[in-house]
Design a protein around this motif. Structure first.
Motif, PDB file in Angstrom:
ATOM      1  N   TYR A  94       0.790  -1.146  -0.022  1.00 29.60           N
ATOM      2  CA  TYR A  94       0.172   0.044  -0.021  1.00 29.60           C
ATOM      3  C   TYR A  94       0.752   1.161  -0.040  1.00 29.60           C
ATOM      4  CZ  TYR A  94      -3.550  -3.231   2.142  1.00 29.60           C
ATOM      5  OH  TYR A  94      -4.454  -4.139   2.257  1.00 29.60           O
ATOM      6  N   CYS A  95       0.322   2.425  -0.664  1.00 29.36           N
ATOM      7  CA  CYS A  95       1.126   3.543  -0.672  1.00 29.36           C
ATOM      8  C   CYS A  95       0.068   4.398   0.282  1.00 29.36           C
ATOM      9  CB  CYS A  95       1.248   4.321  -1.801  1.00 29.36           C
ATOM     10  SG  CYS A  95      -0.255   4.353  -2.952  1.00 29.36           S
ATOM     11  N   ASN A  96       0.880   5.448   0.935  1.00 28.09           N
ATOM     12  CA  ASN A  96       0.013   6.191   2.094  1.00 28.09           C
ATOM     13  C   ASN A  96       0.622   7.640   1.969  1.00 28.09           C
ATOM     14  OD1 ASN A  96       0.054   7.356   5.045  1.00 28.09           O
ATOM     15  ND2 ASN A  96      -2.176   6.028   4.617  1.00 28.09           N
ATOM     16  N   GLY A  97      -0.118   8.425   2.338  1.00 26.13           N
ATOM     17  CA  GLY A  97       0.239   9.799   2.696  1.00 26.13           C
ATOM     18  C   GLY A  97      -0.680  10.974   2.406  1.00 26.13           C
ATOM     19  N   ASP A  98      -0.409  12.211   2.728  1.00 26.27           N
ATOM     20  CA  ASP A  98      -1.315  13.399   2.723  1.00 26.27           C
ATOM     21  C   ASP A  98      -1.596  13.973   1.250  1.00 26.27           C
ATOM     22  OD1 ASP A  98      -0.241  14.955   5.967  1.00 26.27           O
ATOM     23  OD2 ASP A  98      -1.489  13.188   5.495  1.00 26.27           O
ATOM     24  N   LEU A  99      -2.704  14.238   0.800  1.00 34.73           N
ATOM     25  CA  LEU A  99      -2.943  14.632  -0.813  1.00 34.73           C
ATOM     26  C   LEU A  99      -3.622  15.958  -0.485  1.00 34.73           C
ATOM     27  CD1 LEU A  99      -4.445  11.258  -1.896  1.00 34.73           C
ATOM     28  CD2 LEU A  99      -2.120  11.875  -1.543  1.00 34.73           C
ATOM     29  N   TYR A 100      -3.326  16.852  -1.253  1.00 29.42           N
ATOM     30  CA  TYR A 100      -3.876  18.091  -1.364  1.00 29.42           C
ATOM     31  C   TYR A 100      -4.598  18.266  -2.710  1.00 29.42           C
ATOM     32  CZ  TYR A 100      -0.208  18.653   2.134  1.00 29.42           C
ATOM     33  OH  TYR A 100       0.547  18.164   3.416  1.00 29.42           O
ATOM     34  N   THR A 101      -5.891  18.777  -2.599  1.00 30.82           N
ATOM     35  CA  THR A 101      -6.563  19.123  -3.719  1.00 30.82           C
ATOM     36  C   THR A 101      -6.628  20.475  -4.207  1.00 30.82           C
ATOM     37  OG1 THR A 101      -8.643  19.809  -2.376  1.00 30.82           O
ATOM     38  CG2 THR A 101      -8.319  17.523  -2.858  1.00 30.82           C
ATOM     39  N   LEU A 102      -6.985  20.603  -5.560  1.00 33.74           N
ATOM     40  CA  LEU A 102      -7.093  21.632  -5.990  1.00 33.74           C
ATOM     41  C   LEU A 102      -8.080  23.185  -5.462  1.00 33.74           C
ATOM     42  CD1 LEU A 102      -7.296  20.645  -9.947  1.00 33.74           C
ATOM     43  CD2 LEU A 102      -5.717  21.821  -8.761  1.00 33.74           C
ATOM     44  N   ASP A 103      -9.033  22.544  -4.799  1.00 33.31           N
ATOM     45  CA  ASP A 103      -9.695  23.392  -3.988  1.00 33.31           C
ATOM     46  C   ASP A 103      -9.400  23.661  -2.296  1.00 33.31           C
ATOM     47  OD1 ASP A 103     -12.798  21.312  -3.687  1.00 33.31           O
ATOM     48  OD2 ASP A 103     -10.595  21.046  -3.059  1.00 33.31           O
ATOM     49  N   GLY A 104      -8.315  23.300  -2.061  1.00 31.94           N
ATOM     50  CA  GLY A 104      -7.667  23.485  -0.855  1.00 31.94           C
ATOM     51  C   GLY A 104      -7.934  22.365   0.500  1.00 31.94           C
ATOM     52  N   ARG A 105      -8.536  21.209  -0.092  1.00 35.04           N
ATOM     53  CA  ARG A 105      -8.721  20.316   0.888  1.00 35.04           C
ATOM     54  C   ARG A 105      -7.507  19.284   1.218  1.00 35.04           C
ATOM     55  NH1 ARG A 105     -13.470  16.746  -1.161  1.00 35.04           N
ATOM     56  NH2 ARG A 105     -12.615  17.625  -3.276  1.00 35.04           N
ATOM     57  N   THR A 106      -7.539  18.691   2.190  1.00 34.39           N
ATOM     58  CA  THR A 106      -6.420  17.799   2.403  1.00 34.39           C
ATOM     59  C   THR A 106      -7.088  16.473   2.860  1.00 34.39           C
ATOM     60  OG1 THR A 106      -5.012  19.737   3.289  1.00 34.39           O
ATOM     61  CG2 THR A 106      -4.415  17.151   3.925  1.00 34.39           C
ATOM     62  N   TYR A 107      -6.451  15.292   2.159  1.00 35.00           N
ATOM     63  CA  TYR A 107      -6.652  13.981   2.462  1.00 35.00           C
ATOM     64  C   TYR A 107      -5.518  13.547   3.428  1.00 35.00           C
ATOM     65  CZ  TYR A 107     -10.296  13.694  -0.953  1.00 35.00           C
ATOM     66  OH  TYR A 107     -11.373  13.802  -1.857  1.00 35.00           O
ATOM     67  N   TYR A 108      -5.878  13.449   4.640  1.00 28.57           N
ATOM     68  CA  TYR A 108      -4.825  13.226   5.601  1.00 28.57           C
ATOM     69  C   TYR A 108      -4.679  11.423   5.531  1.00 28.57           C
ATOM     70  CZ  TYR A 108      -5.064  17.936   7.573  1.00 28.57           C
ATOM     71  OH  TYR A 108      -4.943  19.044   7.418  1.00 28.57           O
ATOM     72  N   ARG A 109      -3.196  10.960   5.458  1.00 29.38           N
ATOM     73  CA  ARG A 109      -2.747   9.910   5.784  1.00 29.38           C
ATOM     74  C   ARG A 109      -3.868   8.924   4.731  1.00 29.38           C
ATOM     75  NH1 ARG A 109       1.515   7.952   7.522  1.00 29.38           N
ATOM     76  NH2 ARG A 109       0.618   6.406   8.789  1.00 29.38           N
ATOM     77  N   TYR A 110      -4.121   9.284   3.356  1.00 26.43           N
ATOM     78  CA  TYR A 110      -4.824   8.618   2.590  1.00 26.43           C
ATOM     79  C   TYR A 110      -4.164   7.273   2.023  1.00 26.43           C
ATOM     80  CZ  TYR A 110      -8.221   7.710  -1.025  1.00 26.43           C
ATOM     81  OH  TYR A 110      -9.145   7.510  -1.820  1.00 26.43           O
ATOM     82  N   TRP A 111      -4.885   6.056   2.036  1.00 25.88           N
ATOM     83  CA  TRP A 111      -4.197   4.829   1.701  1.00 25.88           C
ATOM     84  C   TRP A 111      -4.874   4.541   0.291  1.00 25.88           C
ATOM     85  CZ3 TRP A 111      -0.945   2.214   4.590  1.00 25.88           C
ATOM     86  CH2 TRP A 111      -0.944   2.173   5.837  1.00 25.88           C
ATOM     87  N   GLY A 112      -3.742   3.942  -0.488  1.00 26.26           N
ATOM     88  CA  GLY A 112      -4.085   3.510  -1.917  1.00 26.26           C
ATOM     89  C   GLY A 112      -4.775   2.115  -1.542  1.00 26.26           C
ATOM     90  N   GLN A 113      -5.064   1.527  -2.630  1.00 25.00           N
ATOM     91  CA  GLN A 113      -6.044   0.333  -2.571  1.00 25.00           C
ATOM     92  C   GLN A 113      -5.314  -0.812  -2.229  1.00 25.00           C
ATOM     93  OE1 GLN A 113      -5.332   1.391  -5.389  1.00 25.00           O
ATOM     94  NE2 GLN A 113      -5.175  -0.454  -7.041  1.00 25.00           N
ATOM     95  N   GLY A 114      -4.122  -1.026  -2.532  1.00 28.79           N
ATOM     96  CA  GLY A 114      -3.637  -2.140  -2.371  1.00 28.79           C
ATOM     97  C   GLY A 114      -3.076  -2.898  -3.534  1.00 28.79           C
ATOM     98  N   THR A 115      -1.827  -3.422  -3.498  1.00 31.11           N
ATOM     99  CA  THR A 115      -1.546  -4.630  -4.704  1.00 31.11           C
ATOM    100  C   THR A 115      -0.829  -5.477  -4.402  1.00 31.11           C
ATOM    101  OG1 THR A 115      -0.644  -4.458  -7.002  1.00 31.11           O
ATOM    102  CG2 THR A 115       0.560  -3.195  -5.587  1.00 31.11           C
ATOM    103  N   GLN A 116      -1.251  -6.866  -4.554  1.00 21.73           N
ATOM    104  CA  GLN A 116      -0.623  -7.957  -4.309  1.00 21.73           C
ATOM    105  C   GLN A 116       0.626  -8.332  -5.018  1.00 21.73           C
ATOM    106  OE1 GLN A 116      -1.897 -10.314  -1.860  1.00 21.73           O
ATOM    107  NE2 GLN A 116       0.192 -11.150  -2.292  1.00 21.73           N
ATOM    108  N   VAL A 117       1.566  -8.523  -4.160  1.00 18.09           N
ATOM    109  CA  VAL A 117       2.799  -8.978  -4.439  1.00 18.09           C
ATOM    110  C   VAL A 117       3.172 -10.348  -4.201  1.00 18.09           C
ATOM    111  CG1 VAL A 117       5.403  -8.749  -4.711  1.00 18.09           C
ATOM    112  CG2 VAL A 117       3.924  -6.838  -4.987  1.00 18.09           C
TER     113      VAL A 117
END
Length: 121
Positions: A94-117
């Motif tokens: 999984y990847c994870n991190g804070d994301l910032y939108t164009l309209d000024g919002r923040t997704y804190y500690r957002y998780w990707g959906q995951g990928t099987q290895v």
């Protein structure tokens, strides 16, 4: 709508390599420091690599020297190059991190959906 998309993953033989990517969606303006985590069956999720916005990296001892995290800020994408793969690397990544939108919002500690290895012969 998923804000992080993780294509890639798959089945690879021991000693092989794989490159994971994690791309932010169109409405994400930028991504902050990011982490790559993995979770094997029956085990807790663990941090395997992290990369700052400026590109500084840290790695878990178990992957040091074999995995390399990188990023392309213009593409809002982070990567995890995994070499010399071992069966014990088998997990959902999984990847994870804070994301910032164009309209000024923040997704804190957002998780990707995951990928099987899966590392197996």
């Amino acid at each position: 709508q998923k804000q992080l998309v993780e294509p890639g993953g798959g089945l690879v033989q021991p000693g092989g390599f794989l490159r994971l990517s994690c791309a932010a969606s169109r409405n994400i303006f930028s991504i902050n420091d990011m982490g790559w985590y993995r979770q094997a069956p029956g085990k807790e999720r663990e941090l395997v690599a992290s990369i700052t916005r400026g590109g500084s990296t840290k790695y878990a001892d178990s992957v040091k020297g074999r995995f390399t995290a990188s990023r392309d800020n213009a593409k809002k994408t982070v990567y995890l190059q995994m070499n010399s793969l071992k069966p014990e690397d088998t997990a959902v990544y999984y990847c994870n991190g804070d994301l910032y939108t164009l309209d000024g919002r923040t997704y804190y500690r957002y998780w990707g959906q995951g990928t099987q290895v899966t590392v197996s012969s």
